[in-house]
Structure formats: structure tokens, C-alpha cells
Write a protein that holds these residues in place. Sequence first.
Motif, PDB file in Angstrom:
ATOM      1  N   GLU A  86      -7.985   1.231 -11.760  1.00 59.76           N
ATOM      2  CA  GLU A  86      -6.922   1.458 -10.787  1.00 59.76           C
ATOM      3  C   GLU A  86      -6.387   0.121 -10.275  1.00 59.76           C
ATOM      4  O   GLU A  86      -5.193  -0.073 -10.160  1.00 59.76           O
ATOM      5  N   ASN A  87      -7.283  -0.825  -9.988  1.00 60.18           N
ATOM      6  CA  ASN A  87      -6.854  -2.124  -9.484  1.00 60.18           C
ATOM      7  C   ASN A  87      -6.055  -2.877 -10.530  1.00 60.18           C
ATOM      8  O   ASN A  87      -5.097  -3.566 -10.210  1.00 60.18           O
ATOM      9  N   LEU A  88      -6.482  -2.749 -11.808  1.00 57.05           N
ATOM     10  CA  LEU A  88      -5.790  -3.459 -12.867  1.00 57.05           C
ATOM     11  C   LEU A  88      -4.434  -2.829 -13.171  1.00 57.05           C
ATOM     12  O   LEU A  88      -3.497  -3.516 -13.525  1.00 57.05           O
ATOM     13  N   SER A  89      -4.317  -1.504 -13.028  1.00 52.29           N
ATOM     14  CA  SER A  89      -3.087  -0.799 -13.396  1.00 52.29           C
ATOM     15  C   SER A  89      -2.028  -0.818 -12.307  1.00 52.29           C
ATOM     16  O   SER A  89      -0.842  -0.684 -12.589  1.00 52.29           O
ATOM     17  N   ALA A  90      -2.444  -0.940 -11.040  1.00 52.84           N
ATOM     18  CA  ALA A  90      -1.466  -0.923  -9.938  1.00 52.84           C
ATOM     19  C   ALA A  90      -0.514  -2.107 -10.084  1.00 52.84           C
ATOM     20  O   ALA A  90      -0.940  -3.237 -10.286  1.00 52.84           O
ATOM     21  N   PRO A  91       0.797  -1.853  -9.986  1.00 48.39           N
ATOM     22  CA  PRO A  91       1.778  -2.929 -10.204  1.00 48.39           C
ATOM     23  C   PRO A  91       1.894  -3.874  -9.011  1.00 48.39           C
ATOM     24  O   PRO A  91       1.501  -3.555  -7.894  1.00 48.39           O
ATOM     25  N   MET A 182      -0.223   4.811  -7.321  1.00 47.91           N
ATOM     26  CA  MET A 182       0.511   3.614  -7.732  1.00 47.91           C
ATOM     27  C   MET A 182       0.390   3.336  -9.219  1.00 47.91           C
ATOM     28  O   MET A 182       1.145   2.541  -9.777  1.00 47.91           O
ATOM     29  N   ASN A 183      -0.567   3.989  -9.891  1.00 47.86           N
ATOM     30  CA  ASN A 183      -0.662   3.843 -11.342  1.00 47.86           C
ATOM     31  C   ASN A 183       0.472   4.584 -12.049  1.00 47.86           C
ATOM     32  O   ASN A 183       0.735   4.337 -13.223  1.00 47.86           O
ATOM     33  N   ASN A 184       1.121   5.514 -11.328  1.00 49.01           N
ATOM     34  CA  ASN A 184       2.251   6.267 -11.878  1.00 49.01           C
ATOM     35  C   ASN A 184       3.581   5.797 -11.282  1.00 49.01           C
ATOM     36  O   ASN A 184       4.512   6.586 -11.128  1.00 49.01           O
ATOM     37  N   THR A 185       3.647   4.509 -10.963  1.00 47.58           N
ATOM     38  CA  THR A 185       4.852   3.950 -10.339  1.00 47.58           C
ATOM     39  C   THR A 185       6.099   4.173 -11.191  1.00 47.58           C
ATOM     40  O   THR A 185       7.165   4.547 -10.668  1.00 47.58           O
ATOM     41  N   ALA A 186       5.995   3.958 -12.473  1.00 41.12           N
ATOM     42  CA  ALA A 186       7.164   4.104 -13.360  1.00 41.12           C
ATOM     43  C   ALA A 186       7.704   5.529 -13.298  1.00 41.12           C
ATOM     44  O   ALA A 186       8.924   5.743 -13.228  1.00 41.12           O
ATOM     45  N   GLU A 187       6.801   6.508 -13.289  1.00 37.06           N
ATOM     46  CA  GLU A 187       7.222   7.904 -13.219  1.00 37.06           C
ATOM     47  C   GLU A 187       7.853   8.225 -11.866  1.00 37.06           C
ATOM     48  O   GLU A 187       8.818   8.977 -11.773  1.00 37.06           O
TER      49      GLU A 187
END
Length: 201
Positions: A86-91, A182-187
Motif C-alpha cells: 500500500e505504501n509503495l503503490s500510493a501516488p 489511494m491505490n485506486n487513484t487513477a480509477e
Amino acid sequence: MKGKNIILAAVMSSMAFTAMGCSSNNAPSDTAETTAAVTEASSAEITSEAEITSEADSKETTSADVTTDAAAEATEAPAEGTAGSENLSAPTNKEVLRAVNEAFGIISDKSFEDDIKSARSWRLIGEDEEISADSKATPEFLLTLCMKAASFVDKDASLDDIIKTAVEKGIITDTDLSRIDMNNTAEFIKNASRIWASSAF
């Protein structure tokens, strides 16, 4: 002469009887020794089998303990791995700002400095607002950018007003912003842009 023969016969009989007695006495001794040897051998086999069984049980117990420990570690691993991913994927703020500018047609040369300049000219962020490029973006930052880029709120809108309007527009369904993944920010940005495009016509 006849008397001597009788005595000799008696002596021979006595010797024969004695020999038989000795032979008889030796048999039980031999039998006892053989029985003792057999008993000792049987005892040794039983002891050996008991040791083998005990060793096998010990190995099975150790194997079960190792399996239990491995299962416990496997159960814990996934929790530590999820948090890390989660920490790595959050933009970052820079990545969110770039994505919002692109989704809502705000032109820049794709540098962070020009993204900031364009966002200020479109009033997505304040003139004096400082944005840390590499800090992890927050749900508040993401929602505010999308709502202002869609012109659903003005530049001076409070966070409460932004949240209220976002619910009304269907961009979010829950006022608890911590539920935004926040991992689905693009969506999230794609959905906000779609709602904005539908509203414009």
C-alpha cells in the motif's frame, strides 16, 4: 569268584546310576542358561523397539511443531506485505497533480513546475500553496483537485463544502475520506472526469 562278579555288577550299576544322575543334573542347568539367554535377547529387542518408537514419536512431534510455526508465520506474512505494498503503490502529490491535469484537459509541459503553474492558473491550488512533490498524496488533496478541476466548487470552498458537493455529484458515497483507496487513484480520477464530462453536456 561268583561273589566278585556280584560286587563288580553292583559297582557298575552304581556308576551308571551316578552318571545318569549327573546327566540329569546338567540338563536343567543348560536349560536355565538357554532360557536366560532367550529372555535377555527378547528384552533387548523390546528395548530397541521402544527406543525406535520413542524416536519416531519425537520426530513426528518436532515435525508438527515446525509445521505449526510455519503456518503461524505464513498467517502473519500477508499482513506485513499488504501494508508495504500500500505504501509503495500510493501516488505522490506530483503524480496526482499530473494525472488530474491530464484527465481534465489542463495543459502543461509535464514538468512538475509547469503542472503547478497550470494548476494555479486554473485555480486548483492557491497562489501561495506549497506542494511537496514527492510526499504521498492524501485523499483530501485528491478530492479537492478533482472537484476544482471539474468546477464543481470554487477556489475558496472549504473541505466540508467540497465533501458535501462531491457526495451530491456522486464522486464519493461516504463523507469519511479515509475510505478512499489511494491505490485506486487513477480509477478515482477517471470516474470524476467522466462525471464532469457528463455534467458539461
